[in-house]
Write an enzyme that holds these catalytic residues in place. Sequence first.
Site, PDB file in Angstrom:
ATOM      1  N   ASN A 168       0.805  -1.221   0.000  1.00 44.08           N
ATOM      2  CA  ASN A 168       0.000   0.000   0.000  1.00 44.08           C
ATOM      3  C   ASN A 168       0.842   1.276   0.000  1.00 44.08           C
ATOM      4  O   ASN A 168       0.376   2.320  -0.443  1.00 44.08           O
ATOM      5  CB  ASN A 168      -0.928  -0.039   1.220  1.00 44.08           C
ATOM      6  CG  ASN A 168      -1.535   1.309   1.543  1.00 44.08           C
ATOM      7  OD1 ASN A 168      -2.475   1.753   0.883  1.00 44.08           O
ATOM      8  ND2 ASN A 168      -0.983   1.997   2.546  1.00 44.08           N
ATOM      9  N   ALA A 174       2.860   5.976 -14.359  1.00 41.42           N
ATOM     10  CA  ALA A 174       3.795   4.952 -14.840  1.00 41.42           C
ATOM     11  C   ALA A 174       4.041   3.906 -13.755  1.00 41.42           C
ATOM     12  O   ALA A 174       4.043   2.698 -14.026  1.00 41.42           O
ATOM     13  CB  ALA A 174       5.111   5.595 -15.257  1.00 41.42           C
ATOM     14  N   TYR A 225       3.684   8.939 -11.419  1.00 49.16           N
ATOM     15  CA  TYR A 225       2.747   8.140 -10.610  1.00 49.16           C
ATOM     16  C   TYR A 225       1.940   7.182 -11.496  1.00 49.16           C
ATOM     17  O   TYR A 225       1.775   6.000 -11.163  1.00 49.16           O
ATOM     18  CB  TYR A 225       1.839   9.120  -9.866  1.00 49.16           C
ATOM     19  CG  TYR A 225       0.883   8.544  -8.867  1.00 49.16           C
ATOM     20  CD1 TYR A 225       1.287   8.267  -7.562  1.00 49.16           C
ATOM     21  CD2 TYR A 225      -0.457   8.313  -9.203  1.00 49.16           C
ATOM     22  CE1 TYR A 225       0.379   7.775  -6.626  1.00 49.16           C
ATOM     23  CE2 TYR A 225      -1.362   7.825  -8.284  1.00 49.16           C
ATOM     24  CZ  TYR A 225      -0.943   7.559  -6.986  1.00 49.16           C
ATOM     25  OH  TYR A 225      -1.849   7.074  -6.072  1.00 49.16           O
TER      26      TYR A 225
END
Length: 243
Positions: free
Chosen positions: A89, A156, A154
């Site tokens: 996460n 990518a 981000y």
Amino acid sequence: MTKYALVTGGSRGIGRAVCLQLAEMGYPVIINYARNAEAAEETKKLVEEKGVAAELMPFDVADGAAAEAALETWQNAHPDDYIAVLVNNAGIRQDTMMVFMENEQWHNVLDTTLNGFFYITRRLLKSMLTKRWGRIVNVVSLSGIKGLPGQVNYSAAKAALIGATKALAQEVAPRKVTVNAVAPGFIATDMTKDLDEEALKKQIPCGRFGKPEEVAALVGFLASDNAAYINGEVVSINGGLYT
Ligand code: NDP
């Protein structure tokens, strides 16, 4: 043998809600974070209030040696147990138009999301495969499916993590290990507090930002036995935003 859950970036936001969800499902929870010890302690307290054990495991997920050392120390302290549920996460945003993007902004975002996934997942896969049960849930983003301007780094990183999710799922499925991704839209956390919520929510069919607990419920389902036949999937949770 006890099955543990590890949540990277478990100190705040979606990660904290995921820790609490997994605690409710009976998992002792290992809470990883980078620097916010106070918030991590609060998550630990909230998990323990659910009646399960919680451990803090601070390290920078982008630092392979640090990840390896922390996980090795944990395994040595728990020789009979294993980490059966991994939620990748931890993530950061460093938004700017690509024409202005510094090397550092590119690498920081890729290193946290993609390298972090690689270092930790590779380390934990062996015991999941040997024990023939594991759940890996990667937190990606609408941005990695659709691409968002100002977030080339981000988008990518999250798109790459989606590709890794799909490939790894096929490698490990025969051993009853599932690898899935959840792709949130706009969720109310520290990460989105600088955004213009009033303007953005007009574009969301549900008319509001999502709650971390709503994402956590989905992660919890994917981590459960009921989700054994869902593998290599990307599940959007975005209030109806077109993806
Ligand atoms: P927050 O900014 O609220 O929390 C980020 C968490 O990640 C914190 O626990 C932070 O730890 C941890 N973290 C950041 N960098 C590292 C690192 N290098 N090593 C270890 N831990 C790290 O973010 P959210 O809860 O909003 O986001 C969680 C995930 O969900 C991210 O992957 C994000 O990209 C994704 N996401 C979020 C959306 C949203 O709208 N909020 C939408 C789509 C996806 P610390 O407290 O120590 O800083």
